[in-house]
Design an enzyme around this catalytic site. Structure first.
Site, PDB file in Angstrom:
ATOM      1  N   GLY A   1      -1.741  -9.683  12.385  1.00 57.03           N
ATOM      2  CA  GLY A   1      -2.293  -8.366  12.705  1.00 57.03           C
ATOM      3  C   GLY A   1      -3.051  -7.696  11.572  1.00 57.03           C
TER       4      GLY A   1
ATOM      5  N   HIS B   1       0.809  -1.221   0.000  1.00 55.02           N
ATOM      6  CA  HIS B   1       0.000   0.000   0.000  1.00 55.02           C
ATOM      7  C   HIS B   1       0.844   1.272   0.000  1.00 55.02           C
ATOM      8  CE1 HIS B   1      -3.677  -2.396   1.739  1.00 55.02           C
ATOM      9  NE2 HIS B   1      -3.459  -2.621   0.458  1.00 55.02           N
TER      10      HIS B   1
HETATM   11  P1  OAD Z   1      -7.286  -3.280  10.526  1.00 54.91           P
HETATM   12  O1  OAD Z   1      -7.410  -2.102  11.424  1.00 54.91           O
HETATM   13  O2  OAD Z   1      -8.418  -3.569   9.598  1.00 54.91           O
HETATM   14  O3  OAD Z   1      -7.041  -4.597  11.379  1.00 54.91           O
HETATM   15  C1  OAD Z   1      -6.075  -4.644  12.399  1.00 54.91           C
HETATM   16  C2  OAD Z   1      -6.013  -6.055  12.917  1.00 54.91           C
HETATM   17  O4  OAD Z   1      -4.970  -6.120  13.856  1.00 54.91           O
HETATM   18  C3  OAD Z   1      -7.286  -6.535  13.616  1.00 54.91           C
HETATM   19  O5  OAD Z   1      -7.627  -7.826  13.124  1.00 54.91           O
HETATM   20  C4  OAD Z   1      -6.890  -6.582  15.095  1.00 54.91           C
HETATM   21  O6  OAD Z   1      -7.535  -7.634  15.790  1.00 54.91           O
HETATM   22  C5  OAD Z   1      -5.413  -6.859  14.980  1.00 54.91           C
HETATM   23  N1  OAD Z   1      -4.602  -6.410  16.122  1.00 54.91           N
HETATM   24  C6  OAD Z   1      -4.722  -5.266  16.848  1.00 54.91           C
HETATM   25  N2  OAD Z   1      -3.756  -5.189  17.776  1.00 54.91           N
HETATM   26  C7  OAD Z   1      -2.989  -6.308  17.634  1.00 54.91           C
HETATM   27  C8  OAD Z   1      -1.836  -6.808  18.292  1.00 54.91           C
HETATM   28  N3  OAD Z   1      -1.251  -6.148  19.297  1.00 54.91           N
HETATM   29  N4  OAD Z   1      -1.330  -7.997  17.878  1.00 54.91           N
HETATM   30  C9  OAD Z   1      -1.918  -8.669  16.875  1.00 54.91           C
HETATM   31  N5  OAD Z   1      -2.996  -8.253  16.207  1.00 54.91           N
HETATM   32  C10 OAD Z   1      -3.526  -7.077  16.579  1.00 54.91           C
HETATM   33  O7  OAD Z   1      -5.904  -3.103   9.732  1.00 54.91           O
HETATM   34  P2  OAD Z   1      -5.412  -3.817   8.393  1.00 54.91           P
HETATM   35  O8  OAD Z   1      -5.893  -5.219   8.304  1.00 54.91           O
HETATM   36  O9  OAD Z   1      -3.958  -3.568   8.281  1.00 54.91           O
HETATM   37  O10 OAD Z   1      -5.361   0.424   3.630  1.00 54.91           O
HETATM   38  O11 OAD Z   1      -6.162  -2.950   7.300  1.00 54.91           O
HETATM   39  C11 OAD Z   1      -5.914  -3.206   5.937  1.00 54.91           C
HETATM   40  C12 OAD Z   1      -5.920  -1.933   5.144  1.00 54.91           C
HETATM   41  O12 OAD Z   1      -7.126  -1.214   5.408  1.00 54.91           O
HETATM   42  C13 OAD Z   1      -4.835  -0.952   5.505  1.00 54.91           C
HETATM   43  O13 OAD Z   1      -3.615  -1.206   4.845  1.00 54.91           O
HETATM   44  C14 OAD Z   1      -5.407   0.360   5.065  1.00 54.91           C
HETATM   45  C15 OAD Z   1      -6.810   0.181   5.594  1.00 54.91           C
HETATM   46  O14 OAD Z   1      -7.799   0.912   4.977  1.00 54.91           O
HETATM   47  C16 OAD Z   1      -5.191   1.611   3.023  1.00 54.91           C
HETATM   48  O15 OAD Z   1      -5.092   2.666   3.618  1.00 54.91           O
HETATM   49  C17 OAD Z   1      -5.147   1.508   1.539  1.00 54.91           C
END
Ligand code: OAD
Length: 263
Positions: free
Chosen positions: A209, A140
């Site tokens: 994560g 991204h």
């Molecule tokens: P999300 O905010 O959708 O998900 C974060 C994940 O991390 C969740 O499943 C949480 O349960 C988990 N989590 C939180 N704290 C944690 C920890 N300490 N250890 C392990 N897991 C943990 O974020 P992404 O999946 O990265 O795109 O989101 C994907 C994309 O959506 C991003 O790259 C961004 C966003 O819109 C763009 O901006 C293009």
């Protein structure tokens, strides 16, 4: 490489926290035997570095509409608002350091060698590279780069550098934008092709994560699975990817990854 072929559906059989050590014990020998390890990370891996995730309570998208700050239309409509959002995110990186989860992934690459390891990240915070990881594929984009919307020139502008409210290109003076993939935009084709190849080559694929709801990144999980990889998920709780998961390690990645990789 042995592979448990039955998909583990965490929604049907929730994993309770006291099974974590047992699940780590199960995952360690599989990881040790792996010839090629692929990793997909999301915002959760940086949560323990103090960087907000996107979804859920306190997430970046809670107080901010995606349509206002993370689409090409938003930038055309109000570039000042979009830059305020990204300049705040750049500023928040100044005090952030890689956490034990990032360091553990670096150690895994150091042990295997970069030709047997790929770290595919949806994160734009640069913390994997800051931890020393080398084979990093940023799906991204990066907060530390800007791109001219007219001539396309990409420049490295580290987060500790202040940018003006509407930064302009040195070459053609047109407006610069963050070198970030916004919603409705395609991923950089070379990065995506390499990421999909690495997922298909993996015999162990770690999903760390991420809520696994954003495509095409989330497609890497079934791609790795279809190619025979054992899928290991590290997250606070099961996600959309859990359908494909063989072993679920449900705890903070800053604690789980060092245990998984130290053993
Ligand atoms: P999300 O905010 O959708 O998900 C974060 C994940 O991390 C969740 O499943 C949480 O349960 C988990 N989590 C939180 N704290 C944690 C920890 N300490 N250890 C392990 N897991 C943990 O974020 P992404 O999946 O990265 O795109 O989101 C994907 C994309 O959506 C991003 O790259 C961004 C966003 O819109 C763009 O901006 C293009």
């Amino acid at each position: 490489m042995s592979s448990r072929r039955t998909p583990y559906n965490a929604r049907m059989h929730p994993v309770v926290h006291n099974q974590l050590d047992e699940a780590i014990d199960q995952a360690v020998p599989i990881l040790q035997r792996a010839h090629y390890v692929g990793v997909l990370t999301g915002a959760g891996v940086s949560a323990e570095s103090g960087i907000a995730t996107f979804r859920g309570s306190g997430g970046l998208w809670e107080g901010q509409r995606v349509e206002d700050v993370a689409t090409p239309q938003a930038f055309r409509r109000d570039p000042g608002l979009v830059w305020r959002f990204y300049n705040q995110r750049r500023a928040s990186l100044r005090t952030s350091q890689p956490n034990p989860g990032h360091h553990a992934l670096y150690r895994l690459e150091a042990r295997l060698g970069s030709d047997r390891f790929a770290l595919i990240t949806q994160n734009v915070d640069g913390l994997h590279r800051a931890a020393g990881s080398r084979h990093v594929l940023e799906l991204h984009g990066s907060l530390a780069r800007v791109r001219c919307q007219e001539c396309g020139e990409v420049k490295y502008r580290p987060a500790n550098e202040d940018l003006p409210p509407l930064p302009r290109c040195d070459r053609c003076s047109d407006l610069l934008r963050p070198d970030i993939v916004w919603f409705e935009e395609a991923l950089p084709e070379d990065v995506w092709t390499e990421a999909a190849d690495c997922a298909a080559r993996s015999d162990v694929f770690l999903v760390v994560g991420t809520s696994a709801v954003v495509y095409p990144a989330a497609r890497l999980v079934p791609i790795a699975k279809a190619a025979g990889a054992v899928i290991i998920e590290v997250n606070l709780a099961p996600t959309e990817a859990s359908y494909w998961v063989d072993i679920g390690l449900y705890g903070p990645s800053g604690e789980v990854l060092p245990k998984l990789i130290a053993l």
